[in-house]
Design a protein around this motif. Structure first.
Motif, short mmCIF file in Angstrom:
data_model
loop_
_atom_site.label_atom_id
_atom_site.label_comp_id
_atom_site.label_asym_id
_atom_site.label_seq_id
_atom_site.Cartn_x
_atom_site.Cartn_y
_atom_site.Cartn_z
N SER A 85 -32.97 -37.69 26.74
CA SER A 85 -33.06 -36.36 26.12
C SER A 85 -32.21 -36.26 24.85
N GLU A 86 -31.84 -37.40 24.28
CA GLU A 86 -30.95 -37.42 23.12
C GLU A 86 -31.48 -36.59 21.95
N LEU A 87 -32.79 -36.59 21.70
CA LEU A 87 -33.35 -35.85 20.57
C LEU A 87 -33.21 -34.34 20.72
N VAL A 88 -33.09 -33.85 21.95
CA VAL A 88 -32.98 -32.40 22.17
C VAL A 88 -31.63 -32.02 22.80
N VAL A 131 -37.34 -25.70 25.74
CA VAL A 131 -37.11 -27.01 25.13
C VAL A 131 -37.82 -28.05 25.99
N CYS A 132 -38.63 -28.91 25.34
CA CYS A 132 -39.38 -29.95 26.06
C CYS A 132 -39.01 -31.32 25.54
N TRP A 133 -39.05 -32.32 26.43
CA TRP A 133 -38.83 -33.71 26.03
C TRP A 133 -39.53 -34.62 27.02
N ARG A 191 -43.82 -28.86 19.85
CA ARG A 191 -43.64 -28.39 18.47
C ARG A 191 -44.78 -27.52 17.97
N ARG A 192 -46.00 -27.80 18.39
CA ARG A 192 -47.16 -27.02 17.90
C ARG A 192 -47.15 -25.58 18.40
N VAL A 193 -46.47 -25.31 19.52
CA VAL A 193 -46.44 -23.96 20.09
C VAL A 193 -45.02 -23.40 20.18
#
Length: 127
Positions: free
Chosen positions: A62-65, A92-94, A104-106
């Motif tokens: 989950s490093e990106l978020v 938040v999704c990962w 990201r689209r929604v």
């Protein structure tokens, strides 16, 4: 939680938390809770922090978020992804994009969510 509704971090000093003599705070006690995908785990603990481990293609990384995973109220899992509902209503999704790991689209629609649910391949937010 402060009288203004702000979450207080356990490591903050009284000054950093904005507390003074006579301030009122509310304590919420919760135990750590775990969610599992096909190959990873996510644990959310006191203070709303999330720790993940396991296969990165299943949400174990989950490093990106990581910076967004604060004040988490709930975590749901699909087969290969996780979604976290935050106290401010953000989601938040990962994890694997084909299993709901990329919202990201929604994302612009997910700032006032009240709850989240999951199936094997997708997440749903109740607004």
């Amino acid at each position: 939680i402060s009288t203004e509704g702000r979450f207080l971090e356990p490591e903050w000093s009284l000054e950093e938390a904005g507390l003074a003599d006579g301030s009122t705070v509310t304590a919420i006690v919760q135990s750590a809770t775990i969610a599992a995908s096909d190959g990873a785990f996510a644990v959310w603990c006191i203070g709303g922090h999330v720790v993940t481990w396991g296969d990165s293609q299943c949400g174990g990384d989950s490093e990106l978020v990581k910076g967004q995973l604060t004040h988490v109220l709930k975590v749901q899992s699909t087969g290969k992804a996780f979604a976290a509902l935050k106290s401010d209503g953000q989601v938040v999704c990962w994890g694997h994009p084909n299993f709901g790991g990329d919202n990201r689209r929604v994302q612009h629609l997910l700032d006032k969510a009240q709850d989240i649910q999951a199936t094997r391949h997708a997440f749903a937010a109740i607004l």
